[in-house]
Every structure is written in structure tokens, then in C-alpha cells.
Motif scaffolding. Structure first.
Motif, PDB file in Angstrom:
ATOM      1  N   PHE A 327       0.971  -1.009   0.174  1.00 31.19           N
ATOM      2  CA  PHE A 327       0.067  -0.030   0.286  1.00 31.19           C
ATOM      3  C   PHE A 327       1.119   1.247   0.015  1.00 31.19           C
ATOM      4  N   ALA A 328       0.224   2.220  -0.313  1.00 30.63           N
ATOM      5  CA  ALA A 328       1.559   3.606  -0.902  1.00 30.63           C
ATOM      6  C   ALA A 328       0.611   4.876  -1.046  1.00 30.63           C
ATOM      7  N   GLY A 329       0.957   5.939  -0.827  1.00 30.69           N
ATOM      8  CA  GLY A 329       0.341   7.028  -1.150  1.00 30.69           C
ATOM      9  C   GLY A 329       0.229   7.353  -2.604  1.00 30.69           C
ATOM     10  N   ALA A 330      -0.345   8.363  -3.085  1.00 30.71           N
ATOM     11  CA  ALA A 330       0.478   8.702  -4.424  1.00 30.71           C
ATOM     12  C   ALA A 330       1.469   9.423  -4.451  1.00 30.71           C
ATOM     13  N   ASN A 331       1.753   9.558  -3.294  1.00 28.93           N
ATOM     14  CA  ASN A 331       3.341  10.206  -3.949  1.00 28.93           C
ATOM     15  C   ASN A 331       4.645   9.455  -3.463  1.00 28.93           C
ATOM     16  N   ALA A 332       4.055   8.602  -3.416  1.00 32.28           N
ATOM     17  CA  ALA A 332       5.286   7.185  -2.957  1.00 32.28           C
ATOM     18  C   ALA A 332       6.871   6.951  -4.069  1.00 32.28           C
ATOM     19  N   TYR A 333       6.211   7.639  -5.602  1.00 37.19           N
ATOM     20  CA  TYR A 333       7.463   7.416  -6.069  1.00 37.19           C
ATOM     21  C   TYR A 333       8.259   8.466  -5.998  1.00 37.19           C
ATOM     22  N   MET A 334       7.846   9.760  -5.449  1.00 36.97           N
ATOM     23  CA  MET A 334       8.851  10.685  -5.155  1.00 36.97           C
ATOM     24  C   MET A 334      10.453  10.334  -4.083  1.00 36.97           C
ATOM     25  N   ALA A 335       9.703   9.080  -3.379  1.00 39.40           N
ATOM     26  CA  ALA A 335      11.217   8.441  -2.794  1.00 39.40           C
ATOM     27  C   ALA A 335      12.027   8.705  -3.387  1.00 39.40           C
ATOM     28  N   GLU A 336      13.503   8.297  -3.491  1.00 38.05           N
ATOM     29  CA  GLU A 336      14.687   8.438  -3.936  1.00 38.05           C
ATOM     30  C   GLU A 336      15.595   7.784  -3.244  1.00 38.05           C
ATOM     31  N   LYS A 337      15.806   8.172  -1.654  1.00 35.69           N
ATOM     32  CA  LYS A 337      16.861   7.136  -1.351  1.00 35.69           C
ATOM     33  C   LYS A 337      16.794   7.580   0.193  1.00 35.69           C
ATOM     34  N   MET A 338      16.982   6.126   1.095  1.00 38.20           N
ATOM     35  CA  MET A 338      16.755   6.170   2.227  1.00 38.20           C
ATOM     36  C   MET A 338      16.601   7.300   3.422  1.00 38.20           C
ATOM     37  N   GLU A 339      16.261   7.816   4.217  1.00 40.98           N
ATOM     38  CA  GLU A 339      16.527   8.785   5.453  1.00 40.98           C
ATOM     39  C   GLU A 339      16.304   8.171   6.990  1.00 40.98           C
ATOM     40  N   SER A 340      16.504   9.174   7.472  1.00 40.38           N
ATOM     41  CA  SER A 340      16.286   9.116   9.072  1.00 40.38           C
ATOM     42  C   SER A 340      15.095   9.807   8.746  1.00 40.38           C
ATOM     43  N   VAL A 341      14.521   9.636  10.371  1.00 42.68           N
ATOM     44  CA  VAL A 341      13.333  10.762  10.512  1.00 42.68           C
ATOM     45  C   VAL A 341      13.286  12.173  10.702  1.00 42.68           C
ATOM     46  N   LYS A 342      14.701  12.254  11.658  1.00 39.82           N
ATOM     47  CA  LYS A 342      15.611  13.536  11.841  1.00 39.82           C
ATOM     48  C   LYS A 342      15.547  14.311  10.218  1.00 39.82           C
ATOM     49  N   ASP A 343      16.072  12.959   9.239  1.00 45.83           N
ATOM     50  CA  ASP A 343      15.966  13.993   7.650  1.00 45.83           C
ATOM     51  C   ASP A 343      15.251  14.535   7.250  1.00 45.83           C
TER      52      ASP A 343
END
Ligand code: FMN
Length: 365
Positions: A327-343
């Protein structure tokens, strides 16, 4: 800087962000405590929370209660911040989940996918836990406020309005999902009016906007319209702290805009997911025999469904994506890399500040 903290009853989130509950193993104590440590509201989702318990099939109710209690306690060990629990109304163990969350003194219960008309009854005198319904229309907000006041003498402590860009199950008909009349920006204004009509001396009911909020600019847009905060889910999936297996997160990083699809969920609602071999198979008419040991969703017609949604989502959370889907929101494709919650929080702050500076510059100049 954000204009103000988010108030939910007596609680103040210095970061006006609620991390959206993501069921079946995606938002548990890891993600929830990380968001709470940044000043937001971290949310543990109850749907399928017992999936790793050894007695999940033998004693579904007990396994889920135990797992929820443990996740809340684990989150408390990692944060002093605000912890919420998300409970889908159609869950067959709704009462168990609500009572357990209240016994464990979570600060907030978020509840949607249908109107949580009876939720205040579970408080049973407890005043610690605050209640926030999730709605997809002003009409639903109006009905809910009226019914809670009439029947329970309880005013919602905030309202989440979730638009059609959200991930997971959606509170819209399929043809409404891409209709601008149902876009979050169009829903927000009338929901704010309902919240105003439900005001007391403490002010209007705070409204939290959800569905497709991915950047600080997105946050600025809805908060400038009057939202007191936002609920964000998809953006937090590709964090190290998110509780899903790495393969689930990678599906977001690999997704292209054309991979975001609407599926017909066996529970009777449309849902947004990332297309893969499994969703294509279902579309082509493939069926996976359904064994339904615990009927986890009241509205699910398990025996006549092409597959078991709980099992498909459990497989996905464990990165067995050949046997399920994310499952994913409409903008999920925008993710390019892993981040931390802080980032993520830093980027939201920077984007918000830039959008707000720009708006101020435009209005002066
Ligand atoms: C993987 C996933 C699982 C979700 N599970 C739930 C859930 O169990 N209960 C719920 O109320 N909403 C659920 N949602 C919706 C989110 O809580 C959130 O409101 C919505 O996705 C917000 O939009 P965004 O993802 O674009 O930020 C889920 C969303 C995703 C992406």
C-alpha cells in the motif's frame, strides 16, 4: 519555523505532524517513537499487529492485544513524546484494540475507514486518551460531531480530514479519487467550517490535513488554509526507523509515477498500492485460495475474495512482494533514497520556511 504547535486536548506537539498509522507491520514502535522524539505524534497501527505472534491463528484476539500492549510499551521506552494508536473501524477486534490502547494510556486514538460512532464509549471514565476521528468529507465530520455530542457528550479532540491521495484504503468511490471536487484542498475548507461550528471557549476543533502531504511546501499550503497540522504516512516509509522490511521500502524507492494504482480491496473499499506482479495477477483474474481463520475485517467477504488482504499485506511488510503488494500514497514514487526521520523533519521544516518566505515576499512585493 512552523506557525504554531498542534494542540490535541491537553497535549502539545511542537512539530505539527501526526505520523499516519500504517497497518500490518509498517508503523509500530520504531517509527512511532522516532516521530514522537522529533516533537510530532507517533502512531502505532493496530491492523494486523499480532502478525508475528506464535498464537496468531489459534488465539487471534489475545495475540493482537498482547502485541499492541508490547508495542506501546516499547515506544514508551524509546520516547517521552506523544504516542497515538490507529484503529480501523471495520476491524473485528475494534473493542479490544480501543480498550487496550486506553488501558495503556496512549495520548491519542485515531480512527477511520468508517465513522467511529461508538469510540467515546470505550473511555469509560478515563480522561488520559484523546479521540480523533478520520473523515473524508465535511458531511461525515458534521454527522460525527453531532452524534458524539448527542450520545456521548464528547467533542472530538481534533479531526483528521484525509483526501484521495492517501495510501491504503480510501474513503472515496473510484470515480471520486481523481475528481478535483474531492481533492484535499476542496475538502479542507468545508471541514474547517464544521470544526468552527463545533467550537467551544477553547476554540474550534483542530483540523489535521492528510493525503499526499510530502514536502514542507505541501504542509504550508494546507496550514495557510487553516489546518492546525498535517498527517503524513508515505514520506515516513523510506526511513531507517520505519518498521517494514527493507524490501517494502525499496518498492517505494523503485516506483515510478505510472506504478501507483488503485485496487479494489476485498474489504469493499478502493485502495492505493504500488503495481507489481501480484496486483497484475489479481487484475487478470487470478485467485489465491483464501483460508480465513479469524475474519479480521467485518466487511470482508473472505470466501468470495480473490485473495486474503491481510495475508497479502503481511507478506509485503516482510518483503515477500511476490505474495502480496505494498500500500502507498500517491506520492510514494517521489522517494529516492533512505533517510532518517530526523532528515525528513529537517526537510519539512526547510520546505515550509521557504514556502512561507515566498508567500510573504509575494504579498509584500
Ligand atoms: C502502507 C500504508 C498503510 C496504511 N494503513 C492505514 C491503517 O492501518 N489505518 C489508517 O487509518 N490509515 C492507514 N493508512 C493511511 C495513512 O495513515 C495516512 O492517513 C495517509 O496515507 C496519508 O497520506 P500520505 O500517505 O500521502 O501521507 C495507510 C497508508 C499507507 C501508505
Amino acid at each position: 519555523m512552523f506557525p504554531a504547535a498542534l494542540r490535541i486536548g491537553p497535549y502539545t506537539a511542537s512539530l505539527p505532524v501526526v505520523q499516519g498509522g500504517m497497518g500490518v507491520g509498517i508503523s509500530l514502535s520504531g517509527l512511532a517513537s522516532a516521530v514522537a522524539n522529533e516533537g510530532g505524534v507517533g502512531v502505532i497501527a493496530t491492523a494486523g499487529i499480532g502478525m508475528n505472534e506464535p498464537d496468531m491463528y489459534k488465539d487471534f484476539l489475545e495475540a493482537n492485544k498482547r502485541a499492541l500492549r508490547r508495542e506501546i510499551q516499547r515506544a514508551r521506552e524509546k520516547t517521552k513524546g506523544l504516542i497515538g494508536v490507529n484503529i480501523l473501524v471495520p476491524l473485528s477486534n475494534y473493542a479490544d484494540m480501543a480498550r487496550t490502547a486506553i488501558e495503556e494510556k496512549v495520548e491519542v486514538i485515531f480512527s477511520g475507514a468508517a465513522l467511529p460512532l461508538n469510540l467515546p464509549a470505550f473511555l469509560d471514565g478515563s480522561t488520559h486518551t484523546k479521540l480523533v476521528p478520520i473523515v473524508s468529507s465535511a458531511r461525515a465530520a458534521r454527522i460525527l460531531i453531532r452524534k458524539w455530542l448527542d450520545k456521548h457528550h464528547y467533542r472530538p479532540d481534533a479531526i483528521v480530514v484525509e483526501g484521495p491521495k492517501a495510501g491504503g484504503h480510501l474513503g472515496f468511490k473510484e470515480d471520486e479519487i481523481s475528481d478535483p471536487a474531492f481533492a484535499l484542498e476542496a475538502l479542507l475548507e468545508p471541514v474547517l467550517r464544521e470544526a468552527e461550528a463545533g467550537a467551544t471557549q477553547d476554540g474550534p476543533i483542530p483540523v489535521i490535513a492528510a493525503g499526499g502531504i510530502y514536502t514542507g511546501e505541501d504542509m504550508y499550503k494546507v496550514m495557510a488554509m487553516g489546518a492546525s497540522g498535517v498527517q503524513i504516512a508515505t514520506r515516513f516509509v523510506t526511513t531507517h526507523e520505519c518498521d517494514a522490511a527493507q524490501g517494502f521500502k525499496q518498492a517505494y524507492i523503485d516506483a515510478a509515477p505510472e506504478d501507483m494504482v488503485i485496487i479494489k480491496s476485498p474489504i469493499g473499499l478502493p485502495g492505493r498500492a504500488i503495481r507489481n506482479r501480484f496486483t497484475q495477477g489479481v487484475e487478470a483474474g487470478e485467485r489465491t485460495p483464501v483460508k480465513c481463520p479469524y475474519h479480521c475485517i467485518v466487511t470482508c467477504d473472505g470466501q468470495n475474495s480473490p485473495y486474503c488482504i491481510a495475508l497479502a499485506l503481511m507478506n509485503a511488510a516482510k518483503a515477500r512482494l511476490n505474495l502480496g503488494f505494498a500500500f502507498a500514497g500517491a506520492n510514494a514514487y517521489m522517494a529516492e533514497k533512505m533517510e532518517s526521520v530526523k532528515d525528513v523533519v529537517r526537510s519539512l521544516r526547510e520546505g515550509y520556511a521557504a514556502a512561507s518566505d515566498q508567500a510573504r515576499g509575494l504579498s509584500i512585493g
